[in-house]
Design a protein around this motif. Structure first.
Motif, short mmCIF file in Angstrom:
data_model
loop_
_atom_site.label_atom_id
_atom_site.label_comp_id
_atom_site.label_asym_id
_atom_site.label_seq_id
_atom_site.Cartn_x
_atom_site.Cartn_y
_atom_site.Cartn_z
N MET A 118 42.37 33.36 34.05
CA MET A 118 42.49 33.91 35.41
C MET A 118 41.40 33.35 36.31
SD MET A 118 44.33 36.61 36.70
CE MET A 118 44.26 37.59 38.18
N PHE A 130 39.87 30.48 36.06
CA PHE A 130 40.23 29.10 36.44
C PHE A 130 41.33 29.11 37.50
CE2 PHE A 130 38.37 27.31 32.45
CZ PHE A 130 37.58 26.39 33.09
N GLY A 131 42.31 29.97 37.30
CA GLY A 131 43.44 30.03 38.23
C GLY A 131 43.02 30.40 39.63
N LEU A 132 42.17 31.42 39.72
CA LEU A 132 41.67 31.85 41.04
C LEU A 132 40.97 30.69 41.73
CD1 LEU A 132 40.07 35.34 40.33
CD2 LEU A 132 42.08 34.89 41.69
N THR A 160 41.23 27.44 41.21
CA THR A 160 42.07 26.29 41.54
C THR A 160 42.91 26.55 42.78
OG1 THR A 160 42.22 25.98 39.17
CG2 THR A 160 43.64 24.64 40.49
N THR A 161 43.52 27.75 42.85
CA THR A 161 44.35 28.02 44.03
C THR A 161 43.48 28.14 45.27
OG1 THR A 161 44.38 30.21 43.07
CG2 THR A 161 46.45 29.07 43.17
N PRO A 186 45.65 39.81 43.81
CA PRO A 186 44.81 38.61 43.63
C PRO A 186 44.59 37.83 44.93
CG PRO A 186 46.79 38.51 42.26
CD PRO A 186 46.71 39.87 42.82
N VAL A 217 41.45 35.30 46.10
CA VAL A 217 41.73 33.90 46.41
C VAL A 217 41.31 33.59 47.84
CG1 VAL A 217 43.58 32.25 46.78
CG2 VAL A 217 43.57 33.60 44.73
#
Lengths: 307, 293
Positions: A97, A99-101, A103-104, A178, A182
């Motif tokens: 999560m 990493f995902g946050l 990256t976006t 989220p 972000v």
């Protein structure tokens, strides 16, 4: 040269060294401010007595030893426990999560910053782009000054807001989604990427964009077709550099209340599971180091491309 | 003959529709979309009715930041005074942090850089000593950096209780690490000519580093230190959320009562402070750079 002359010459050189009033003045101000901040009264009156503090510390140090080790005295017994914490309790997913946050968020800020940054670079957003006079209309001259100022202030303003504070405010507006985290990351990094990007454009001294403009091309075309291809790698280097800091930052943003690593850390803290808290923190540090290595690898490849 | 010469002309490559740059952008975008999907970002959540209403309210407040409490209570200090005080506390916290981090960072940078090392060291013990110091410093820097200051803060606060000292130590650990990393990188980027000249005329390794590398590195070091001071200011604001009474604490209080105009006043105050710092740092940098010319 005799010894005396030598000494005299050295003194003369010393007298004639370049001096700057602003640097000296700044040094004085800095020293005064440091002295003030150390001597003024305490920032936070602690309500806890010294004895209580040492009891706390002892408690904490006892509790950070993993449960299985405390029972058996062997560190190897804790390995399955670590695995259980990370795998079964969702630590790994929380790590993804993070990493995902990052990256976006960095993608959003990259796109937005890219759209605004030509307007913030001093050499493009003026009535004389790259030193070539293209119009002599008073109104458009003023308009360009305003465009430049406003976009620079926009970058500076968004940059001055800390991600964590933004995250807190956005969570109160958007609710637990989220998007709040972000956007918090994206807004702050929009300011930083925009500033770094416009600096790249300002430092671009090559002749191609000048040739474009002197042949009648507009600012936008000259930017897209001549400046961006030249500085593409450098911009991506900054993109990945900021991605790396986003990863670091998003490990804590979860503490505001979205299921991610930070959230698990603050939950473990609230439940006084200090051993679990330390494992999660170390896992977070591993994620950040992994992000660093990945970004370092990409950036060094991009630098190779440039040369 | 004519045909042959045409064939031997260097063929111009037609640029493909998806060249290298476009394919990089394509992959980045694809990975981003997958990530967005995995963390559960839904575009329509952003535009739900309720959040739109609150968002417009929030951004409307940005035009008219508060100059007094939105809900004044008798006997409290005037609002603007509170704003200035909270900015001063935030600044103090940041300066306390930086005045500890910069010396520690400089020492760590010196230990972790190879810029001052002798070119050929004869004794193996010296060599291995330098190597060990180097590795220890580098690993400490990497470790300290990898944990966010707020997490260091939570560790120290749970261990020792909330106090200014704990918060300052917590921010100092990662900040000195980051400063050390950047300082070391700046040292290593400098041109080595002056340093080797001083070495050639017999100056020691330390002295030739001091006069050969540091002066030319100074403008970069100062502008990075100013940027870090800015970061320290932001970190100080964030520590308001764990109880140190910096500007973040006030933002939290005002936001909890939905006093968005007050929130904006605090945000603008923070912005002005950072803008002032940026302007000052820029001035110093310009005057240092003009000296070299």
């Amino acid at each position: 040269m005799s010894k005396e002359n030598q000494i005299r010459r050295i003194k003369e050189l010393h007298r004639n060294r370049s001096k700057s009033t602003i640097v000296r003045f700044s040094l004085l101000v800095l020293l005064a401010v440091i002295a003030w901040s150390w001597t003024a009264k305490s920032l936070h009156e602690s309500l806890i007595s010294k004895e209580q503090r040492s009891v706390n510390l002892q408690n904490f140090l006892e509790k950070i030893i993993p449960d299985p080790t405390r029972e058996s005295g062997k560190w190897s017994d804790s390995l399955p426990w670590v695995f259980k914490n990370l795998h079964d309790d969702g630590g790994l997913i929380a790590g993804l999560m993070t990493f995902g946050l990052a990256t976006t968020a960095i993608w959003i800020s990259g796109i937005l910053a890219f759209m605004i940054l030509p307007m913030a670079s001093k050499n493009l957003a003026t009535h004389r782009p790259l030193g070539i006079m293209v119009s002599n209309n008073k109104l458009t001259n003023i308009l360009w000054v305003i465009v430049n100022r406003v976009s620079r202030i926009l970058f500076l303003f968004t940059r001055s807001l800390p991600e964590y504070v933004l995250g807190f405010l956005l969570l109160s507006i958007l609710g637990p989604d989220p998007w709040a985290l972000v956007l918090a990351l994206a807004i702050h990094n929009f300011g930083i990427l925009g500033r770094l990007g416009s600096e790249i454009i300002e430092n671009n001294n090559s002749e191609t964009p000048k040739a474009f403009i002197s042949q009648g091309s507009g600012r936008f075309n000259s930017f897209m077709a001549a400046m961006v291809p030249e500085s593409f790698s450098r911009m991506l280097v900054y993109y990945f550099y900021r991605w790396e800091t986003c990863v670091r930052e998003s490990t804590v943003l979860g503490m505001l209340g979205i299921a991610s690593l930070g959230f698990m850390i603050s939950e473990a803290k609230a439940g006084r599971d200090f051993d679990k808290m330390i494992v999660l923190i170390l896992f977070g540090s591993l994620i950040v180091i992994l992000g660093d290595i990945l970004s370092y690898w990409v950036r060094s490849r991009l630098r190779l491309d440039k040369s | 003959m004519a045909k042959k010469s045409i064939n031997s002309l260097p063929s111009t490559t037609v640029s493909p529709l998806i060249g290298k740059r476009r394919s990089i952008l394509f992959w980045i975008t694809l990975i981003t979309i997958i990530c967005g999907f995995l963390i559960g970002l839904k575009p329509d959540n952003l535009f739900s009715n309720n959040s739109l209403k609150l968002a417009t309210e929030f951004f409307k407040a940005s035009i008219s930041p508060a100059i007094d409490y939105e809900n004044p209570v008798e006997g409290t200090e005037p609002f603007l005074k509170v704003v200035v005080e909270s900015i001063l506390i935030t600044l103090r916290f940041a300066i306390l942090v930086m005045s500890v981090s910069v010396p520690i960072g400089a020492i760590l940078a010196f230990l972790s850089t190879t810029a001052w090392w002798p070119e050929n060291i004869n004794s193996t013990t010296k060599k291995s000593l330098l190597r060990t110091l180097h590795i220890i410093a580098r690993s400490w820097i990497a470790f300290a950096r990898s944990i966010h200051e707020l997490i260091w803060g939570i560790i120290f606060i749970t261990a020792m209780g909330l106090s200014t000292e704990a918060a300052i130590v917590a921010v100092t650990i990662p900040f000195s690490g980051i400063l050390a990393k950047i300082y070391a990188e700046i040292f290593e980027e400098q041109c080595k000519e002056t340093q080797s000249m001083f070495r050639a005329i017999g100056a020691g390794y330390f002295v030739s580093f001091l006069v050969g590398i540091i002066p030319s590195a100074l403008p970069d070091i100062i502008s990075y230190t100013f940027y870090r001071l800015e970061c320290a200011l932001r970190a100080a604001a964030v520590f308001g959320f764990v109880g140190i009474e910096t500007i973040g604490y006030k933002i939290k209080l005002s936001s909890d009562e939905f006093h968005y105009q007050e929130v904006w006043t605090y945000l603008y105050a923070l912005f002005l402070t950072i803008a002032l710092l940026e302007w000052w740092g820029g001035k110093i940098r310009v005057s240092l750079n003009s000296k070299h010319v």
